[in-house]
Structures are given as C-alpha cells and as structure tokens.
Enzyme design. Structure first.
Site, PDB file in Angstrom:
ATOM      1  N   ARG A  18      33.882  32.503  38.169  1.00  0.00           N
ATOM      2  CA  ARG A  18      34.908  33.354  38.772  1.00  0.00           C
ATOM      3  C   ARG A  18      34.743  34.764  38.216  1.00  0.00           C
ATOM      4  O   ARG A  18      34.879  34.985  37.012  1.00  0.00           O
ATOM      5  CB  ARG A  18      36.305  32.826  38.437  1.00  0.00           C
ATOM      6  CG  ARG A  18      37.444  33.727  38.911  1.00  0.00           C
ATOM      7  CD  ARG A  18      38.803  33.128  38.535  1.00  0.00           C
ATOM      8  NE  ARG A  18      39.911  33.917  39.034  1.00  0.00           N
ATOM      9  CZ  ARG A  18      40.676  34.717  38.270  1.00  0.00           C
ATOM     10  NH1 ARG A  18      40.443  34.838  36.978  1.00  0.00           N
ATOM     11  NH2 ARG A  18      41.687  35.380  38.792  1.00  0.00           N
ATOM     12  N   GLN A  38      47.074  37.857  39.793  1.00  0.00           N
ATOM     13  CA  GLN A  38      48.354  38.053  39.129  1.00  0.00           C
ATOM     14  C   GLN A  38      49.224  39.184  39.699  1.00  0.00           C
ATOM     15  O   GLN A  38      49.499  40.172  39.021  1.00  0.00           O
ATOM     16  CB  GLN A  38      48.147  38.277  37.626  1.00  0.00           C
ATOM     17  CG  GLN A  38      47.527  37.085  36.953  1.00  0.00           C
ATOM     18  CD  GLN A  38      47.287  37.244  35.453  1.00  0.00           C
ATOM     19  OE1 GLN A  38      46.712  36.365  34.859  1.00  0.00           O
ATOM     20  NE2 GLN A  38      47.738  38.315  34.855  1.00  0.00           N
ATOM     21  N   SER A  83      51.853  40.198  37.307  1.00  0.00           N
ATOM     22  CA  SER A  83      51.517  41.151  36.238  1.00  0.00           C
ATOM     23  C   SER A  83      51.399  42.566  36.810  1.00  0.00           C
ATOM     24  O   SER A  83      51.889  43.530  36.224  1.00  0.00           O
ATOM     25  CB  SER A  83      50.194  40.787  35.575  1.00  0.00           C
ATOM     26  OG  SER A  83      50.244  39.486  35.059  1.00  0.00           O
ATOM     27  N   ASN A 113      46.903  31.006  36.385  1.00  0.00           N
ATOM     28  CA  ASN A 113      46.451  31.538  35.106  1.00  0.00           C
ATOM     29  C   ASN A 113      47.504  31.166  34.086  1.00  0.00           C
ATOM     30  O   ASN A 113      48.612  31.709  34.085  1.00  0.00           O
ATOM     31  CB  ASN A 113      46.267  33.059  35.173  1.00  0.00           C
ATOM     32  CG  ASN A 113      45.181  33.460  36.162  1.00  0.00           C
ATOM     33  OD1 ASN A 113      44.459  32.601  36.681  1.00  0.00           O
ATOM     34  ND2 ASN A 113      45.051  34.742  36.410  1.00  0.00           N
ATOM     35  N   TYR A 170      48.436  30.401  30.054  1.00  0.00           N
ATOM     36  CA  TYR A 170      48.018  30.611  28.662  1.00  0.00           C
ATOM     37  C   TYR A 170      48.985  30.013  27.657  1.00  0.00           C
ATOM     38  O   TYR A 170      48.590  29.543  26.610  1.00  0.00           O
ATOM     39  CB  TYR A 170      47.876  32.111  28.354  1.00  0.00           C
ATOM     40  CG  TYR A 170      46.679  32.755  29.006  1.00  0.00           C
ATOM     41  CD1 TYR A 170      46.722  33.189  30.327  1.00  0.00           C
ATOM     42  CD2 TYR A 170      45.490  32.908  28.299  1.00  0.00           C
ATOM     43  CE1 TYR A 170      45.615  33.765  30.922  1.00  0.00           C
ATOM     44  CE2 TYR A 170      44.374  33.492  28.887  1.00  0.00           C
ATOM     45  CZ  TYR A 170      44.444  33.924  30.198  1.00  0.00           C
ATOM     46  OH  TYR A 170      43.347  34.489  30.782  1.00  0.00           O
ATOM     47  N   GLU A 220      42.522  30.577  35.179  1.00  0.00           N
ATOM     48  CA  GLU A 220      42.324  31.115  33.823  1.00  0.00           C
ATOM     49  C   GLU A 220      43.115  30.266  32.843  1.00  0.00           C
ATOM     50  O   GLU A 220      44.273  29.916  33.087  1.00  0.00           O
ATOM     51  CB  GLU A 220      42.855  32.553  33.670  1.00  0.00           C
ATOM     52  CG  GLU A 220      42.055  33.624  34.365  1.00  0.00           C
ATOM     53  CD  GLU A 220      42.644  35.029  34.166  1.00  0.00           C
ATOM     54  OE1 GLU A 220      43.400  35.270  33.198  1.00  0.00           O
ATOM     55  OE2 GLU A 220      42.335  35.891  35.012  1.00  0.00           O
TER      56      GLU A 220
HETATM   57  C1  GBH Z   1      45.267  37.498  31.822  1.00  0.00           C
HETATM   58  O1  GBH Z   1      46.629  37.639  32.057  1.00  0.00           O
HETATM   59  C2  GBH Z   1      44.478  38.508  32.651  1.00  0.00           C
HETATM   60  O2  GBH Z   1      44.353  38.056  33.975  1.00  0.00           O
HETATM   61  C3  GBH Z   1      43.104  38.740  32.082  1.00  0.00           C
HETATM   62  O3  GBH Z   1      42.513  39.850  32.708  1.00  0.00           O
HETATM   63  C4  GBH Z   1      43.193  38.945  30.599  1.00  0.00           C
HETATM   64  O4  GBH Z   1      41.927  39.192  30.058  1.00  0.00           O
HETATM   65  C5  GBH Z   1      43.822  37.709  29.987  1.00  0.00           C
HETATM   66  O5  GBH Z   1      45.132  37.635  30.453  1.00  0.00           O
HETATM   67  C6  GBH Z   1      43.886  37.703  28.467  1.00  0.00           C
HETATM   68  O6  GBH Z   1      44.589  38.791  27.968  1.00  0.00           O
HETATM   69  O7  GBH Z   1      50.654  42.740  25.446  1.00  0.00           O
HETATM   70  O8  GBH Z   1      52.816  41.788  24.989  1.00  0.00           O
HETATM   71  O9  GBH Z   1      52.559  43.326  26.842  1.00  0.00           O
HETATM   72  C7  GBH Z   1      47.458  36.678  31.423  1.00  0.00           C
HETATM   73  C8  GBH Z   1      48.913  37.108  31.483  1.00  0.00           C
HETATM   74  C9  GBH Z   1      50.299  39.036  31.185  1.00  0.00           C
HETATM   75  C10 GBH Z   1      49.157  38.062  29.317  1.00  0.00           C
HETATM   76  C11 GBH Z   1      50.517  40.315  30.369  1.00  0.00           C
HETATM   77  C12 GBH Z   1      49.367  39.335  28.514  1.00  0.00           C
HETATM   78  C13 GBH Z   1      50.749  41.244  28.182  1.00  0.00           C
HETATM   79  C14 GBH Z   1      51.629  40.920  27.018  1.00  0.00           C
HETATM   80  N1  GBH Z   1      49.115  38.340  30.734  1.00  0.00           N
HETATM   81  N2  GBH Z   1      50.561  40.008  28.960  1.00  0.00           N
HETATM   82  S1  GBH Z   1      51.936  42.309  26.024  1.00  0.00           S
END
Ligand code: GBH
Length: 486
Positions: A84, A174, A177, A315, A317, A383
């Site tokens: 991807r 996203q 986001s 996605n 996490y 993801e």
């Molecule tokens: C993913 O988003 C992205 O799709 C990807 O590009 C990125 O590399 C990956 O996360 C890992 O970072 O810093 O406290 O403001 C996952 C969801 C939403 C997680 C925004 C991080 C920011 C938190 N993301 N969030 S903060």
C-alpha cells in the site's frame, strides 16, 4: 493471556492477505524534482521548520523516488502479498488540475507499479494521503466545495492510467484526521482554525471520495474488476470508568470520531448520525449561528454516499479512555463539540509516540462495534503499527504486532470480515511533525547515509515468519537478522 482470550492456536486462512504501507510524502523525497509541484506539507514545513521534532522534513525522506527497487526488494524479502503506497497528487498534477500532467512524475509510478507486478506483489494505491497540491490550498483546499470535482478529475486521470494494473484503490487516507487535525486542532498542514471548517471539510472529502467511487463503478469496474475503498483512522474508545456520565461521554466521542465518517457510507439510512447532528445544532444555536455548523447532506448526496465503498480501510493503532471534561469551552470547534477528555490506560505499554500505547483488546472491540453497527462490513486493516527508537532488536514492536494479530484472529473467529492486514510501515519514514524521531519501520532507515540504507529489524523477520506459517508464535526468534538468507 487476556480474559477474552484462550490458549488455542488460531490460524490465518490461506486467502487472508498481508501487506505493508507507506505514503508518498513520508518516503519519496525528491520534493521539487522532475517537475513535481509543491504540496501543503512542503509549504508548511519549509515555512515552519521548528514544528518538526528533529527538524527532518520530507525533502529527502527515504528517497524512495530513487530507491524504489530496493523497496520492492524488501517487499520480496518479507513475502508480502501487497504494497500500500500513495500517489503524490502534486507530483503528477503540479497545478492540481489535469491541464498539466507531469510525465516524469507518472514515470516514477509506472516504474514502481511495474516493478511490483514483475514480482507478483499487488499494488494497493491510495490516491490521497495528506499531500494536497499547494495551488489547490490557495483556492481553499478541502473547505472549497469545488474540491469534490478537483479530486474526481484527479482520480479520473489516475484511474485511466493504471486501471489495468491496479485492482485495489483507496481514495482518501483518514478524512477524520484531515478534517479534524488540519482544519480544527491546527496539528497538521495546512493548519487552519476556523471552527466551521472541520465539518465543511468532512462533507467535501466524503463527497470527493464518493464521486471517485461512483466514477470507478461506472467507467471501470465491469471491465477491470477492481475494488475501491477508503481508509479511516479508527482507534477504539472506552469509558475511563463505569460512571454513567463517562459512558455517555464515550458514546458522544464515538459518534464524532467513528460514526460521523462511517454512517454516511455504511449505514442503512446514510447521512450524518443523528446524535452528532443534534449536538452540533444545539451548540451552534447557543453560539449564535443561524444554522448548524454541521452542513446538511441533500437527499442526492446521501444517496451518492450510501454504499460508496467496496471495503472499509481501518487504520488502527491504539485505544483511548474517555471522561467528561470539566471545562465547558464555548468557542466553536469540533473538539469543543465533542467536549470530552481523553486519557490512556496507565498499564498499557508506551511506544515512542506520546499518543500510542498498546491495548490490543481495542482492535477486537472495535471490530465487534463495526459488525453490530454497520452489519459486518468488508474490512482491510490498512495500517497498524508501533513506534520505537532506532535499533534493530525491536522486541516491543514484535510483541505489539503479535498481540494485535491475536486480537484480529479472535475478531475473525467472531465473524469479522477482514480480508487483509497491513503494517505501518515498511520502513522508517518522516512521521509528519515527529520527523524521524518516531520510528515505525519493519526496516530501519539510516537517514544520514547517502543511499538511505535500509536494514531489516527483528520485526521484519517475525512478520515474514507469520506470513509464511499463517500462525502467531509466542516465542519464535530469528537466529540472526539477515532476512535475505532466512
Ligand atoms: C497514521 O495516522 C497516518 O496515516 C500515517 O501517515 C502515520 O505515519 C501514522 O499514523 C503514524 O504516525 O501528535 O498528539 O497530535 C494514525 C492516526 C492521528 C495518529 C493523528 C497521530 C496525532 C496525535 N493519527 N495523531 S498528536
């Protein structure tokens, strides 16, 4: 062993697919090479270098623009079914519009796709992963309703070009986001903070997705048989405790962070969820707006959106715990509309990213929630990943991956319709504002070296083994880290 688990050995079926993911801005580099146009992240980081933790922006990143053959070699080493990656809109259409098509930009994707196909690796292409052409931002970006057509035009150019070679498409990465972080919290480019913009963006991005979906459905699907989906940032949310007010706060949180984006596409009735509509309407009224800040979807738009995805890209996490907020902030914004406080489980293992802790049960619970509320949607995990410091012996990533895959196996056993799982990320890359201070790669990247040298971590070897055996072994460890000779 968690309470919801047992000791049975479960197995991924032979048609379950495994992949890895990257995105254009985060790996390609060559930001102004061969006619590429400027993106909003180029602009944002060049103007504000201090917002990047370690100062490293995407000007070079992993230089995948030059080293894509090495990337494909790594995919072969891992034995993944698919890759991807995303196409940089400003690399192929520097003005944002189809009037100017950058041959050399397309050449890069021709080369990458052909290299993948040569080795039987399926390309899964994301059309938009955060890097809007700056020239479109100058016209208002995603809050301009015309962005719906701009995206459709861009999608048409790319579909025309790659429809015979690419069978898996993700329109947008996203939307939640994009619209809440970039147009609300000022945490992502282009950094706007207007209060109303989050919802205008949401409507436009969802409609842009739906138009691209319908275009594919009408013009390409019969002949080329591809699937088109969209990837949502879907972490799980549980109440911080069992108090009625925190349980209710969690329902509100899920409404805004999950259902606002899923309901228009996956529910039977379509449209934005009524809970969210009610809250935003009420607050807007209190704040003196003449109409709700959440825009209305017309019957035609509702119909366009409903069912406009062949799969739901998730996605996922982590999990957050929700409490009511003590302060009642009145200024209009998405965050204030949600109006809750978020904490992380204090027993959950902490990664290198402040927001990311390990809570594998959340993937299971999210799956059940989606099955119940959206009738067993077809899912790809597009993801999932874990961040560490540099270092090849990444045992915390191995452990995290194993636990989440076990949670996924349980979800599958309970009827979740998951077709594939994708690790974020193939290799360390530019993690937006975190720069290269948070490493998500199965491969470590030496950003100081001339060729951005990539080296397999222990997790790469473990993932290869999982793909191979289809099972998650608790304590298998590679004897050495040379993946090429494994
Ligand atoms: C993913 O988003 C992205 O799709 C990807 O590009 C990125 O590399 C990956 O996360 C890992 O970072 O810093 O406290 O403001 C996952 C969801 C939403 C997680 C925004 C991080 C920011 C938190 N993301 N969030 S903060």
């Amino acid at each position: 062993v968690e309470a919801w688990s047992d000791n049975r050995q479960r197995k991924f079926s032979n048609d379950f697919k495994f992949g890895v993911s990257t995105s254009a801005y985060q790996v390609e580099g060559a930001w102004n090479v061969d006619g590429k146009g400027e993106s909003i992240w180029d602009r944002y980081f060049h103007d504000n270098p201090k917002v990047i933790t370690d100062g490293r922006n995407g000007d070079e990143a992993c230089d995948s623009y030059y080293y894509y053959k090495r990337d494909v070699e790594m995919l072969r080493e891992l034995g993944v079914d698919y890759y991807r990656f995303s196409i940089s809109w400003p690399r192929v259409l520097p003005s944002g519009f189809p009037n100017e098509q950058n041959k050399l930009g397309f050449q890069y994707y021709d080369n990458l796709i052909d290299e993948l196909l040569k080795y039987n690796i399926t390309p899964m292409v994301t059309l938009y992963h955060f890097d809007l052409p700056q020239k479109l931002q100058d016209l208002g970006g995603w809050v301009n309703p015309l962005s719906v057509d701009w995206f459709e035009d861009y999608a048409k150019v790319v579909f025309d070009k790659y429809t015979s070679k690419v069978k898996y498409w993700i329109t947008v990465n996203q939307p939640n986001s994009i619209c809440t972080s970039a147009y609300g919290e000022a945490a992502m480019a282009p950094v706007l903070n207007k209060g109303v913009s989050e919802y205008e963006c949401t409507k436009n991005v969802l409609l842009a997705h739906a138009k691209a979906y319908r275009l594919y459905e009408k013009e390409y699907k019969n002949k080329y048989k591809g699937s088109v989906g969209i990837s949502m940032s879907l972490n799980w949310a549980d109440p911080a405790d069992n108090s009625t007010e925190n349980v209710e706060a969690t329902e509100v949180f899920r409404g805004f962070n999950i259902d606002l984006f899923l309901n228009p596409i996956w529910s039977k009735t379509g449209d934005f969820p009524s809970t969210v509509k009610k809250i935003v309407a009420k607050k807007s009224k209190q704040q003196g707006f003449s109409e709700s800040r959440l825009p209305v979807l017309s019957p035609k738009e509702i119909k366009l959106l409903r069912g406009s995805a062949d799969f739901l890209g998730i996605n996922h996490y982590t999990t957050v715990l929700v409490k009511t907020s003590d302060e009642d902030v009145q200024s209009p914004s998405f965050v204030n509309d949600v109006g809750v406080e978020i904490v992380l489980g204090d027993k959950w293992k902490q990664s290198q990213s402040a927001w990311l802790r390990s809570a594998p049960y959340g993937l299971y619970k999210l799956s059940i929630y989606l099955n119940q509320n959206y009738d067993y949607p077809t899912i790809f995990i597009t993801e999932h990943g874990w961040s560490t410091k540099p270092g090849l012996r990444d045992r915390s990533r191995v452990e995290n991956m194993r636990q989440y895959l076990n949670a996924l196996l349980l979800a599958i056993e309970d009827g979740t319709n998951v077709k594939g799982y994708t690790v974020w990320s193939l290799m360390d890359n530019v993690e937006w504002q975190a720069g290269t201070s948070e490493r998500f790669g199965l491969y470590e990247v030496d950003f100081e070296s001339k060729d951005k040298k990539r080296t397999a971590r222990m997790s790469a070897l473990v993932y290869k083994r999982i793909i191979d055996t289809r099972i998650v072994e608790e304590d298998w460890e590679p004897k050495h880290l040379n993946i090429a000779t494994l």
